[in-house]
Write an enzyme that holds these catalytic residues in place. Structure first.
Site, short mmCIF file in Angstrom:
data_model
loop_
_atom_site.label_atom_id
_atom_site.label_comp_id
_atom_site.label_asym_id
_atom_site.label_seq_id
_atom_site.Cartn_x
_atom_site.Cartn_y
_atom_site.Cartn_z
N GLY A 638 -44.92 -66.41 40.74
CA GLY A 638 -45.13 -67.70 40.13
C GLY A 638 -45.45 -67.57 38.65
O GLY A 638 -45.80 -66.49 38.15
N CYS A 639 -45.33 -68.68 37.91
CA CYS A 639 -45.53 -68.65 36.46
C CYS A 639 -46.98 -68.36 36.10
O CYS A 639 -47.28 -67.45 35.31
CB CYS A 639 -45.07 -69.97 35.85
SG CYS A 639 -45.71 -71.45 36.67
N TYR A 640 -47.92 -69.13 36.67
CA TYR A 640 -49.33 -68.87 36.43
C TYR A 640 -49.70 -67.45 36.87
O TYR A 640 -50.47 -66.75 36.20
CB TYR A 640 -50.20 -69.86 37.23
CG TYR A 640 -50.42 -71.21 36.61
CD1 TYR A 640 -50.93 -71.35 35.32
CD2 TYR A 640 -50.18 -72.37 37.34
CE1 TYR A 640 -51.18 -72.60 34.77
CE2 TYR A 640 -50.41 -73.65 36.81
CZ TYR A 640 -50.91 -73.75 35.52
OH TYR A 640 -51.17 -74.99 34.99
N ALA A 641 -49.14 -67.05 38.00
CA ALA A 641 -49.49 -65.73 38.55
C ALA A 641 -48.98 -64.61 37.65
O ALA A 641 -49.66 -63.59 37.48
CB ALA A 641 -48.92 -65.59 39.96
N GLY A 643 -48.47 -64.71 34.29
CA GLY A 643 -49.33 -64.63 33.11
C GLY A 643 -50.70 -64.09 33.42
O GLY A 643 -51.24 -63.26 32.68
#
Length: 822
Positions: A638-641, A643
């Protein structure tokens, strides 16, 4: 909310999928203009590359607002495509452009004349306008003008109806044509006043004599006279056909270069009557305008593509840029003063100080075995050396004006006509790099440069060429032999490409995407479109089925509706990408797993991120790159994950984390997807920061699971479109300085091209649209027991599509950054 009506039919974007971009009535107190402009610009990225759109926006913004474009609208368009026209004009208005609209009303006038029992009369193609006809014409023009104005204002677009006062005229021939005018003057103040008020001027073609008599003027003629007075960059004729079509082949004509084609075109048997008249009028018009001006014949639905992409969509007519070649003694005839301007402003060698203009001139004038290509305006220069068996393109310099007007294509056609084979070298920083890739049969990478060629038909000839280039610059060292093969016989160009460390497959790999309607799917298609080794074969979307995939230009691909049971029946691919919402892709995956020797599968959802039978695809972390060679199942993080884990990894890997980190994340609203909700509603987000799923978010579990470090993750959504800012608060062991922590991160990621450790605080505005991650702003608490820093990432790119492409490259044996770093 007023949805975009029949928006861009060519691109077939269904209303539901455009809900985030719907054109709505607005005021400054509701939606900030800058935010809306950014949103509309991002939609434009869907019809062309980001670079194309930004080039044209800059180009169109380089002149006074009234010089952007004059759009002549036929009466049939107002009847049949009013909603589409209004949406198209609104899009232009929302990005700060002010087209001047001149409309006709021929079909409507003929209809009312028929009801009144008046038979239309024409002489030499000009409507004879008596008193009764003029009275009805005035009525029709006012009605049609107000109809367009009201359609625009319903979409929140400020307009100004101008039914007279712009065109001054005298009688064309009062005895012969009666109340028909010949334009003699243009009152620009009415138009400029409208634009100063940020309103689109909507003009009828009625003119007025000095003594106040109203005269009828053909709308095409009126638009042409207006163009002569304002000298716009673009003159656009909107019609229902969407272009000019060849009378024999029936195919649409993409481009007409009048300087080279006009005389021959006018002799064609199919060029007669109205077509001949229109081409003659356009030729006369463009001869009165700067060479940078052009005429487009296009439909309302394709107006955006015609204006903002190099390929266009209708028929582009321009004076053209005649290309001349110079050899031997002819080179002395070059206009060196004009060539000097081109070199001083555009030649990378001159701009960097590696070469002076005098050195370029000396090279041109002193050598015999060269050919020089220039256009009439000296906006482009190509120099070919014939000092060996394979001609070498030594210099290729083009101005921005040349690029926007496709002059390089004219030059390239001349070169290919003269040279059956050619080689050239391009720095990896060259603005023409992608353009070169599209025209090469093969290429070979050095550290800072790429070698290209076409027409070399054997491995031996390729090897000789490469050895010649190595000898040409001995600072480069050849460490691997290139792999050569004939181009694959598909619609997609095939490249022979190698890098220093290893050889890569030359045959294009076939990709299929399931669920490509969303933002991530669109970004991935853009990346595949620019990838030298991938071709898109299938793109599935239930809502867009049957429509052309406009984001992909290597070949024509249509959206289809592929179900789980269809996967075994369609043409095979090397890799399937599941771009579906959470909880949806399992039937598709199960179907593929049943097929013998199933292809590679990448899932962009969270469905398999905790499944140990799937490779978790974050290549920079956890030493997983080597394992990809035998992997067929990859779960894209995932994107948040992505970063968050990238920020935590240097501390986790050295066991420096003392207790649970806290991560405060803020994402642009594209992270909420295309399905309408409060989290992607600009009205709800204005002057707002919206928290959601404050505990046990799926990314909180994902970060904790893969970093083996429990975290507290607090997500929020803000009013920008794309990009994420993460603030990490990490309790740490030991006694370290800020410099120690900073150096730790730099050492960890020093060899990672997609992770940058900054000396400053990273900001979202700097990461949007970029493929990498930025980490910075390192700060220690007074007790030095916790470090706080920021990570920024584009949620649609490195947080999704870019990372997916990294994983595709690794699974299919390609270089990890192919199609990402050019």
């Amino acid at each position: 909310m007023i949805r975009i009506c029949k928006q861009l039919r060519k691109f077939r974007l269904a209303e539901k999928s455009l809900s985030r971009f719907a054109i709505r009535p607005f005021s400054a107190s509701i939606v900030p203009r800058i935010t809306e402009k950014e949103t509309i610009v991002k939609l434009l990225y869907n019809i062309g590359s980001r670079k194309e759109v930004e080039q044209y926006l800059q180009h169109f913004s380089s002149v006074e607002s009234h010089q952007f474009a004059i759009i002549k609208v036929g009466g049939a368009v107002l009847t049949d495509d009013l909603d589409t026209l209004a949406s198209s004009l609104t899009f232009l208005h929302r990005v700060g452009l002010y087209p001047i609209v001149v409309h006709g009303a021929g079909p409507q006038l003929n209809g009312l004349l028929d009801k009144a029992g008046i038979i239309p009369e024409y002489e030499e193609g000009i409507r004879i306008t008596d008193g009764k006809t003029l009275a009805i014409a005035r009525q029709v023009f006012h009605q049609e003008n107000m109809k367009l104005v009201e359609a625009l204002e319903k979409l929140g677009t400020k307009t100004r109806p101008i039914n007279g006062g712009v065109f001054g005229a005298e009688y064309l021939d009062k005895e012969k044509y009666k109340y028909v005018g010949k334009v003699t003057s243009i009152n620009k103040e009415l138009i400029e006043s409208s634009i100063r008020a940020e309103a689109l001027p909507i003009l009828t073609s009625l003119a007025t004599t000095e003594d106040g008599q109203i005269l009828n003027v053909n709308a095409d003629v009126a638009a042409g006279e207006l163009a002569k007075a304002l000298q716009p960059l673009k003159i656009v004729y909107l019609n229902e056909k969407g272009g000019l079509f060849h009378g024999v082949t029936g195919k649409k004509i993409d481009v007409i270069n009048l300087d080279e084609e006009y005389e021959d075109l006018m002799q064609q048997s199919w060029v007669k009557y109205g077509t001949k008249l229109k081409i003659r009028e356009i030729n006369d018009l463009l001869c009165a305008l700067p060479r940078s001006s052009s005429v487009s014949i296009i439909s309302a639905e394709n107006l955006h593509k015609e204006l903002f992409t190099h390929s266009g969509a209708g028929t582009l007519i321009r004076r053209g840029y005649k290309v001349s070649s110079y050899k031997g003694e002819q080179i002395k005839d070059l206009d060196l003063s004009k060539l000097r301007v081109l070199l001083e402003e555009n030649d990378p060698d001159v701009l960097s100080g590696n070469q002076t203009v005098e050195q370029v001139f000396k090279s041109l004038l002193d050598r015999k075995n060269i050919t020089v290509y220039c256009d009439a305006s000296f906006d482009i220069l190509a120099v070919i050396s014939k000092e060996s068996d394979t001609p070498l393109l030594e210099k290729f310099v083009a101005s921005k004006t040349a690029m926007l007007n496709n002059v390089p294509e004219n030059v390239w056609d001349c070169i290919k006509s003269d040279e059956k084979k050619l080689a050239w070298v391009s720095p990896k920083t060259s603005p023409h790099r992608q353009w070169f890739f599209e025209r090469a049969d093969g290429s070979y990478n050095f550290v800072n440069r790429t070698l290209f060629w076409y027409g070399l038909e054997s491995e031996e000839s390729v090897q000789k060429f490469i050895e010649r280039m190595v000898n040409f610059d001995r600072s480069q060292h050849l460490t691997s032999r290139p792999q050569f093969s004939n181009p694959v016989k598909t619609q997609v160009r095939s490249y022979t490409r190698a890098a220093f460390s290893r050889s890569y497959s030359t045959e294009a790999k076939r990709i299929g995407i399931i669920g490509a309607r969303g933002y991530t799917g669109q970004e991935l298609i853009h990346l595949i479109n620019n990838h030298p080794h991938l071709e898109l074969v299938h793109v599935s979307s239930r809502e867009l089925a049957g429509q052309t995939c406009v984001h992909y230009s290597k070949s024509q691909v249509h959206y289809s509706n592929i179900g789980p049971d269809d996967l075994a029946k369609v043409d095979p691919v090397d890799c399937w990408v599941m771009a579906l919402p959470n909880g949806v892709c399992k039937p598709f995956v199960n179907s593929l797993l049943k097929t013998p020797n199933h292809p590679a599968i990448i899932d962009l959802s969270a469905d398999y991120r905790f499944d140990s039978t799937w490779q978790y695809g974050l290549p920079e972390l956890y030493n997983i790159r080597k394992s990809f060679k035998d992997v067929k199942l990859v779960s894209n993080p995932g994107c948040y994950a992505t970063g968050s884990q990238t920020g935590l990894y240097p501390l986790v890997s050295r066991d420096l984390i003392k207790s649970q980190p806290t991560i405060f994340g803020v994402s642009g609203y594209s992270g909420a997807g295309t399905t309408p909700s409060r989290k992607n509603d600009l009205n709800e987000l204005k002057d707002n920061l919206m928290g959601y799923t404050l505990t046990n978010h799926i990314h909180e579990r994902e970060i904790s699971f893969h970093s083996k470090t429990p975290v507290a993750f607090i997500p929020h959504v803000a009013s920008w479109f794309q990009g994420i800012s993460l603030t990490l608060n990490v309790p740490i062991k030991g006694n370290y300085s800020v410099e120690d922590i900073h150096n730790l991160f730099k050492e960890t990621y020093e060899n990672e091209p997609l992770i940058k450790v900054l000396d400053t605080v990273p900001e979202v505005k700097d990461i949007a649209g970029k493929h990498h991650i930025e980490i910075g702003g390192f700060t220690l608490s007074p007790a030095k027991d916790r470090v706080v820093f920021l990570v920024t990432i584009d949620n649609l790119l490195k947080g999704a599509a870019t990372q997916c492409l990294q994983n595709i490259n690794l699974m299919l044996g390609l270089k990890e950054t192919d199609g990402i770093l050019q």
